[in-house]
Design a protein around this motif. Sequence first.
Motif, PDB file in Angstrom:
ATOM      1  N   HIS A 142       5.131   1.772   5.038  1.00  0.00           N
ATOM      2  CA  HIS A 142       6.104   1.593   6.121  1.00  0.00           C
ATOM      3  C   HIS A 142       7.296   2.526   5.958  1.00  0.00           C
ATOM      4  O   HIS A 142       7.895   2.958   6.946  1.00  0.00           O
ATOM      5  N   GLU A 143       7.634   2.880   4.726  1.00  0.00           N
ATOM      6  CA  GLU A 143       8.752   3.800   4.497  1.00  0.00           C
ATOM      7  C   GLU A 143       8.356   5.236   4.804  1.00  0.00           C
ATOM      8  O   GLU A 143       9.172   6.031   5.304  1.00  0.00           O
ATOM      9  N   VAL A 144       7.113   5.593   4.536  1.00  0.00           N
ATOM     10  CA  VAL A 144       6.618   6.922   4.901  1.00  0.00           C
ATOM     11  C   VAL A 144       6.613   7.089   6.420  1.00  0.00           C
ATOM     12  O   VAL A 144       6.923   8.165   6.944  1.00  0.00           O
ATOM     13  N   GLU A 145       6.273   6.025   7.134  1.00  0.00           N
ATOM     14  CA  GLU A 145       6.266   6.093   8.605  1.00  0.00           C
ATOM     15  C   GLU A 145       7.671   6.380   9.147  1.00  0.00           C
ATOM     16  O   GLU A 145       7.835   7.176  10.081  1.00  0.00           O
ATOM     17  N   ASN A 149      13.397   5.975   0.379  1.00  0.00           N
ATOM     18  CA  ASN A 149      12.853   5.674  -0.957  1.00  0.00           C
ATOM     19  C   ASN A 149      11.465   6.285  -1.151  1.00  0.00           C
ATOM     20  O   ASN A 149      10.598   5.693  -1.820  1.00  0.00           O
ATOM     21  N   THR A 150      11.231   7.444  -0.552  1.00  0.00           N
ATOM     22  CA  THR A 150       9.966   8.145  -0.726  1.00  0.00           C
ATOM     23  C   THR A 150      10.194   9.371  -1.596  1.00  0.00           C
ATOM     24  O   THR A 150      11.323   9.708  -1.936  1.00  0.00           O
ATOM     25  N   ARG A 151       9.134  10.042  -1.960  1.00  0.00           N
ATOM     26  CA  ARG A 151       9.211  11.347  -2.624  1.00  0.00           C
ATOM     27  C   ARG A 151       8.680  12.397  -1.655  1.00  0.00           C
ATOM     28  O   ARG A 151       7.793  12.097  -0.852  1.00  0.00           O
ATOM     29  N   PRO A 165       0.821  -1.218   0.000  1.00  0.00           N
ATOM     30  CA  PRO A 165       0.000   0.000   0.000  1.00  0.00           C
ATOM     31  C   PRO A 165       0.851   1.262   0.000  1.00  0.00           C
ATOM     32  O   PRO A 165       1.936   1.297   0.590  1.00  0.00           O
ATOM     33  N   PHE A 166       0.347   2.292  -0.658  1.00  0.00           N
ATOM     34  CA  PHE A 166       0.999   3.592  -0.634  1.00  0.00           C
ATOM     35  C   PHE A 166       0.391   4.436   0.475  1.00  0.00           C
ATOM     36  O   PHE A 166      -0.784   4.304   0.817  1.00  0.00           O
ATOM     37  N   GLY A 167       1.204   5.291   1.027  1.00  0.00           N
ATOM     38  CA  GLY A 167       0.731   6.190   2.073  1.00  0.00           C
ATOM     39  C   GLY A 167       1.361   7.554   1.913  1.00  0.00           C
ATOM     40  O   GLY A 167       2.237   7.765   1.070  1.00  0.00           O
ATOM     41  N   ASP A 168       0.905   8.489   2.708  1.00  0.00           N
ATOM     42  CA  ASP A 168       1.521   9.813   2.704  1.00  0.00           C
ATOM     43  C   ASP A 168       1.527  10.369   4.121  1.00  0.00           C
ATOM     44  O   ASP A 168       0.785   9.904   4.992  1.00  0.00           O
ATOM     45  N   HIS A 169       2.375  11.326   4.341  1.00  0.00           N
ATOM     46  CA  HIS A 169       2.457  12.000   5.630  1.00  0.00           C
ATOM     47  C   HIS A 169       2.648  13.482   5.369  1.00  0.00           C
ATOM     48  O   HIS A 169       3.517  13.877   4.590  1.00  0.00           O
ATOM     49  N   VAL A 170       1.834  14.296   6.012  1.00  0.00           N
ATOM     50  CA  VAL A 170       1.920  15.749   5.883  1.00  0.00           C
ATOM     51  C   VAL A 170       2.451  16.317   7.187  1.00  0.00           C
ATOM     52  O   VAL A 170       1.902  16.058   8.263  1.00  0.00           O
TER      53      VAL A 170
END
Length: 230
Positions: free
Chosen positions: A104-107, A83-85, A55-60
């Motif tokens: 998990h990488e966004v976290e 490995n995020t943008r 799954p893809f996720g995002d964090h603001v």
Amino acid sequence: MSERERIAARIRALRAKTVENGCTEAEAMAAAEKLAQLLADYNMTMDEADLRASPFGDHVHDAAGTVALKLWKPASAIAKLTNTRYWTGGRAAPTRITFVGLTHEVEIAAYLLAICERAMRTESAAIMHAVRRLPHIKQAARVMPFLDGMADRLAARIRAMIPPQPTGRGLVVLRNALITEELARRGVEIETGSARRPMNWGAYRDGQRAGDGVALNPGVAATSAARALR
């Protein structure tokens, strides 16, 4: 869903058809044969099939004040490590930083950015207290280069945590392609910016030393990051 995504989903479903999951031995053998055929026909690996299910996720992250103006520097390094943008700005908050990638990488990215911001705020508050009697322009001349130096040092330390790339780069390319597709679905276009050079090199070096003292890796040491981010 693209054809390749459908095939990846079918491959994962076939892999789940095992005797342990209630299939007969004949059914499990037939599923394994079909799975192998699909992998060969579509030049796909199980790693790719699994990655396409991630799954893809995002964090603001919203920040304010002088620290927010320099927070993009460690954010840029964090994006490379995880490995995020990432991008900065937005209509709601000019000091908003957004990460997009595998959940998990966004976290991990959000966790590291919070550490950096907290450290930068603590150190800059001490500097501001020391120069509180100076005119505002002289306060800024002391604090801003300090934050530049601290942000640059934090970014350099984070980049040093990036694990070596594995020999096969197929999954790296695939991961980048999937994130690019996700950004396109969201209508996001990222532009590259530039930074100004600091003027007060003494304060800049003080900031670098402060950056060296930040504990970046309670739980995100280089070895554990390498395992989590490959």
